[in-house]
Design a protein around this motif. Structure first.
Motif: not given
Length: 253
Positions: A183-208
């Motif tokens: 359960v702990g590793w599954l939570i870490a997998l989901g949290f780190s992957s969601v955050l990894f995706s989200a940062v690609h939309y942060l300015p100034p270099l992020g995508d729309a």
């Protein structure tokens, strides 16, 4: 008396391959294998730096907190930054060569690592790309190919360091000691992957933002985390870097 079950021996021709995949890469070897990514990126950003009234800007990676910090410490002195970046790269190389006396480090290790990472990069692109139709992980489509290759090396190094080694492995270790390990590793997998995706939309270099690219990057984060867990940091870093490089090269053809 019952006979012992026969253990099937690995064919001689396959033993080097089986031995390679059975071996877990130690921290020193991981450092040795990602040193080229460090050098290419931190010296490569020098060719992309631009001077303005606000100071120096550069084409880099969003998770690179080191370049800006060093530039601030040397008050924007490019020569001082160059000396520090080159010095750190050389120092790491010398430390690795010194430690090599007690280990099995050898430049030929790069060949299977690069081949394995390239294979994983192609698998990630084809499998996940078929699930979610998207333009890919990379940003900086308005930059030239050299800048994109430099940024790709930074992505492989810094993003895997932050999201896989830091968030996924670190958080997974802590949570697995406080709840059921899976359960702990599954939570870490989901949290780190969601955050990894989200940062690609942060300015100034992020995508729309778009849902398809967000899901694509999330699944890539899951894939990189699995590669990290099974094959180690160096393989994950090179897989990530090579995926981005392949993507940009295809965009320029």
């Amino acid at each position: 008396m019952p006979s012992r079950p026969r253990v099937r021996e690995t064919p001689t021709v396959l033993r080097p391959i089986v031995g390679y995949f059975e071996r877990r890469v130690d921290p020193l070897t991981n450092l040795f294998l990602v040193l080229p990514l460090f050098g290419i990126y931190h010296l490569g950003v020098l060719t992309q730096m631009r001077h303005s009234r606000q100071g120096f800007t550069w084409v880099g990676n969003g998770m690179d907190f080191l370049t800006g910090t060093v530039l601030a410490l040397v008050h924007g002195d490019i020569m001082a930054y160059t000396a520090i970046a080159a010095g750190v790269t050389i120092l790491l190389g010398l430390l690795i060569l010194r430690a090599r006396r007690q280990s099995s480090l050898h430049p030929r290790l790069f060949i299977p690592v690069l081949l394995e990472s390239a294979l994983y990069a192609l698998i990630v692109a084809s499998l996940i790309g078929s699930i979610v139709r998207t333009f890919g992980l990379g940003v900086l489509d308005h930059e030239g190919l050299p800048a994109q290759i430099i940024a790709s090396c930074g992505a492989g190094l810094h993003e895997e360091l932050v999201f896989r080694m830091g968030l996924f492995a670190g958080l997974g270790y802590l949570l697995s000691r406080r709840m059921k390990p899976w359960v702990g590793w599954l939570i870490a997998l989901g949290f780190s992957s969601v955050l990894f995706s989200a940062v690609h939309y942060l300015p100034p270099l992020g995508d729309a933002f778009s849902l398809s690219s967000f899901v694509f990057r999330l699944l890539c984060g899951v894939a990189f985390a699995i590669i990290y867990q099974l094959r180690g940091f160096a393989i994950a870093a090179w897989t990530h870097a090579l995926y981005d490089i392949f993507y940009f090269m295809l965009r320029h053809t």
